[in-house]
Design a protein around this motif. Structure first.
Motif, PDB file in Angstrom:
ATOM      1  N   VAL A 163       0.840  -1.195   0.000  1.00 32.39           N
ATOM      2  CA  VAL A 163       0.000   0.000   0.000  1.00 32.39           C
ATOM      3  C   VAL A 163       0.879   1.251   0.000  1.00 32.39           C
ATOM      4  O   VAL A 163       0.612   2.221  -0.714  1.00 32.39           O
ATOM      5  CB  VAL A 163      -0.972  -0.025   1.201  1.00 32.39           C
ATOM      6  N   ALA A 216      -2.884   4.329  -4.876  1.00 31.90           N
ATOM      7  CA  ALA A 216      -3.388   3.662  -3.672  1.00 31.90           C
ATOM      8  C   ALA A 216      -4.854   3.260  -3.808  1.00 31.90           C
ATOM      9  O   ALA A 216      -5.285   2.262  -3.239  1.00 31.90           O
ATOM     10  CB  ALA A 216      -3.201   4.574  -2.464  1.00 31.90           C
ATOM     11  N   GLU A 217      -5.612   4.033  -4.597  1.00 31.04           N
ATOM     12  CA  GLU A 217      -7.059   3.729  -4.677  1.00 31.04           C
ATOM     13  C   GLU A 217      -7.346   2.580  -5.643  1.00 31.04           C
ATOM     14  O   GLU A 217      -8.481   2.150  -5.777  1.00 31.04           O
ATOM     15  CB  GLU A 217      -7.847   4.988  -5.067  1.00 31.04           C
ATOM     16  N   GLU A 253       0.988   4.016  -2.942  1.00 34.26           N
ATOM     17  CA  GLU A 253       0.806   5.441  -2.678  1.00 34.26           C
ATOM     18  C   GLU A 253       1.908   6.242  -3.352  1.00 34.26           C
ATOM     19  O   GLU A 253       1.665   7.298  -3.937  1.00 34.26           O
ATOM     20  CB  GLU A 253       0.824   5.706  -1.161  1.00 34.26           C
ATOM     21  N   ARG A 254       3.130   5.720  -3.262  1.00 29.53           N
ATOM     22  CA  ARG A 254       4.269   6.437  -3.871  1.00 29.53           C
ATOM     23  C   ARG A 254       4.085   6.606  -5.371  1.00 29.53           C
ATOM     24  O   ARG A 254       4.509   7.608  -5.940  1.00 29.53           O
ATOM     25  CB  ARG A 254       5.567   5.663  -3.614  1.00 29.53           C
TER      26      ARG A 254
END
Lengths: 269, 323
Positions: A147, A156-157, A151-152
């Protein structure tokens, strides 16, 4: 782990500035046509090197020889003290069994032109597959890592999406997260933006730029000379399976020495 | 961009105008108004009269056909009803189901093995698998069945010799009619199914394997977790065909007197001469079994296809763009 036993032992006092990855004398043929002639390359820790050249110059093949996706007929690759794919015994170099090769490959991440995300697994499953099933990390830890990585790369979604539901640029960013999840020592990029629609190239290049700035050791096969000049430390230009020129990436502006390099640059810039 | 339609309409002042085109004197505004009016007309739904007619005709013909079967005294439906759940028929049904399941189970295991051997780098394994497929595809199923049944005539004892003894059995004790049928069907089916599995494995893009290799996955894991699950999705429709074929092919066990569904009803009608109704009993049971298998195939395909989001959305996009 080291794959060397017998007489050819490594000096134990390796210096810190010694290359992280060293290739020596890599030669490779496909059906009688020699695509690589005695190619050698050193890449230091934290360095970003781009491989340039026309299609068919052997740059992708060289990259694939580094992580043993192709077997070089001659030559060796050393990664952080490990002789990749071979061990030396009684004066001869022997091929390692597939299982030990697999363990060595974990140290090199690779990002492909065609993304090659596992089509039957979700984004999250793609990223945690190797950490859980290969590196034996706990599912919870791998999930938290994944996760973070997603995100990086700004996805993330999308953890629950399947690759087929993502755009090319998104798939490539997931592929980068997947490679990073194994915490590799070096990341190999094989034309990471060549299969992308133009408007998606930048989102992928941005992720690669962040990685290079963050100190990741990278070797990038690319046609994006502008990007290479801006982000990479060094360029290597291949022609017909030989390195004809290498130097600081800044020289890609106008200072390329070799006629073949200048000719290539004039066509792609 | 030039607008030929507009040029034609505005320049054509002398000739008679069609009802759809306004007089050119109105100029650009009138043309725009005209286009807006055209755009506002609702699209008529297309009537598929021929389709409807065809459906009515076929429905009528189908009803007539079904009715001719239902009301025909030759089918003796009351006899069908009385035998449908009778003990010999249910025992036969059970034998048909277990025989099919065991044979297909054996076939799946062997076929995956054979397919992998045929795709192996090792020429010895490749050749061995090639000979296997050649042999079991070339010997007729019935011959194979009878050969397995009579294996004790060819090899009277079966032994595992070990230093200091080992084991030995009478072959006829091991090889009952039922198990010789499982072997005959399973091994031949494996030869056919292995070709489907091989093609399905080859159909998985090589990039999937390469990506798994690059992540450091060992070969066995790449097969189990990456390549095989994706090949399965491709293999389900043809393997379902094989399974349905096998279900009905097991009726050949009548030749070695295993009481399956068909053989059980044959034994009854040999006694009572109610041939047609008893064949109907068997046929209806086969139809029920195949229906269940087809339904299972439908759900299995849907479940395996859950990751095919791109294809669904492409189709949805194509549908949207045509409406």
């Amino acid at each position: 782990m080291t794959a060397v036993d017998g007489p050819a032992t490594l000096p134990t006092d390796r210096r810190a500035d010694e290359p992280l990855i060293s290739a020596r004398g890599i030669s490779k043929s496909f059906g009688g046509h020699q695509v690589l002639h005695d190619v050698s390359l050193d890449v230091r820790r934290g360095e970003a090197v781009c491989l340039l050249g026309r299609s068919g110059s052997g740059k992708s093949t060289f990259l694939r020889c580094l992580n043993l996706l192709e077997r070089a007929e001659r030559g060796i690759v050393m990664l952080d003290g490990d002789l990749l794919g071979h061990h030396v015994r009684r004066g001869r170099v022997h091929r390692l069994p597939a299982r030990r090769e697999a363990v060595q490959r974990q140290q090199l991440g690779m990002v492909f032109q065609q993304f090659n995300l596992f089509a039957h697994k979700t984004v999250l499953e793609n990223v945690i597959e190797a950490p859980v099933k290969v590196a034996g990390r706990s599912r919870r830890e791998a999930r938290a890592d994944a996760v973070g990585l997603l995100e990086r790369v700004g996805l993330a979604e999308k953890v629950g999406a399947y690759p087929g539901q993502l755009s090319g640029g998104q798939q490539q960013r997931v592929a980068i997260a997947r490679a990073l999840a194994m915490k590799p020592k070096v990341l190999l990029f094989d034309e990471p933006t060549s299969a992308l629609d133009p408007e998606m190239v930048n989102e992928v290049l941005q992720v690669i730029r962040d990685l290079v700035v963050g100190g990741m050791t990278t070797i990038i096969v690319t046609h994006e000379v502008g990007f290479a000049r801006e982000v990479c430390d060094r360029f290597v230009f291949l022609q017909d399976g030989r390195i004809v020129e290498e130097g600081p990436a800044s020289r890609l502006n106008e200072g390329a020495e070799h006629a073949a390099t200048r000719d290539f640059l004039s066509k792609v810039l | 961009m030039a607008d030929p339609g507009r040029d034609a309409a505005t320049s054509d002042t002398s000739g008679p105008t069609t009802s759809a085109a306004p007089a050119a004197s109105g100029g650009a505004d009138a043309w725009d108004r005209h286009l807006a009016e055209l755009a506002a007309i609702p699209h008529a739904r297309r009537l598929h009269l021929l389709r409807a007619l065809l459906a009515v005709v076929l429905l009528a013909a189908g009803t007539r056909l079904v009715w001719s079967v239902v009301e025909n005294p030759a089918f003796e439906w009351s006899t069908v009803r009385s035998y449908f759940f009778s003990d010999p028929v249910l025992t036969g049904l059970e034998n048909t189901i277990t025989l099919t399941a065991l044979s297909m189970g054996l076939a799946l295991v062997v076929s995956v093995l054979i397919a992998n051997m045929r795709l192996s780098d090792n020429p010895v394994l490749r050749a061995t698998a090639g000979v296997y497929v050649w042999f079991f595809r070339s010997v007729p199923l019935l011959v194979l069945l009878i050969l397995w049944f009579n294996i004790s005539l060819i090899y009277p004892t079966f032994s595992i010799p070990l230093p200091g003894g080992g084991w030995s059995w009478e072959t006829k004790d091991l090889m009952t009619a039922y198990w010789s049928a499982v072997l005959a069907f399973g091994l031949q089916q494996a030869a056919y199914t292995s070709e489907i599995i091989r093609a399905s494995l080859l159909a998985v893009p090589s990039g999937q394997r390469e990506a798994a290799l690059a992540l450091g996955m060992p070969p066995g894991q790449i097969f189990r977790r990456i390549v095989f699950p994706q090949a399965m999705k491709i293999a389900v429709p043809p393997v379902s065909n094989d399974l349905i074929n096998l279900l009905k092919a097991t009726a050949l066990v009548a030749f070695i007197s295993v009481p399956d569904l068909l053989y059980s009803v044959q034994q009854i009608y040999n006694r009572t001469f109610e041939v047609v109704p008893l064949l109907m009993v068997a046929t209806l049971w086969y139809m029920i079994l195949v229906s269940i298998l087809s339904l299972g195939q439908f759900y299995l395909e849907r479940w395996l296809g859950r990751s095919a989001g791109a294809r669904v959305s492409l189709r949805a996009r194509a549908a949207r763009s045509t409406t």
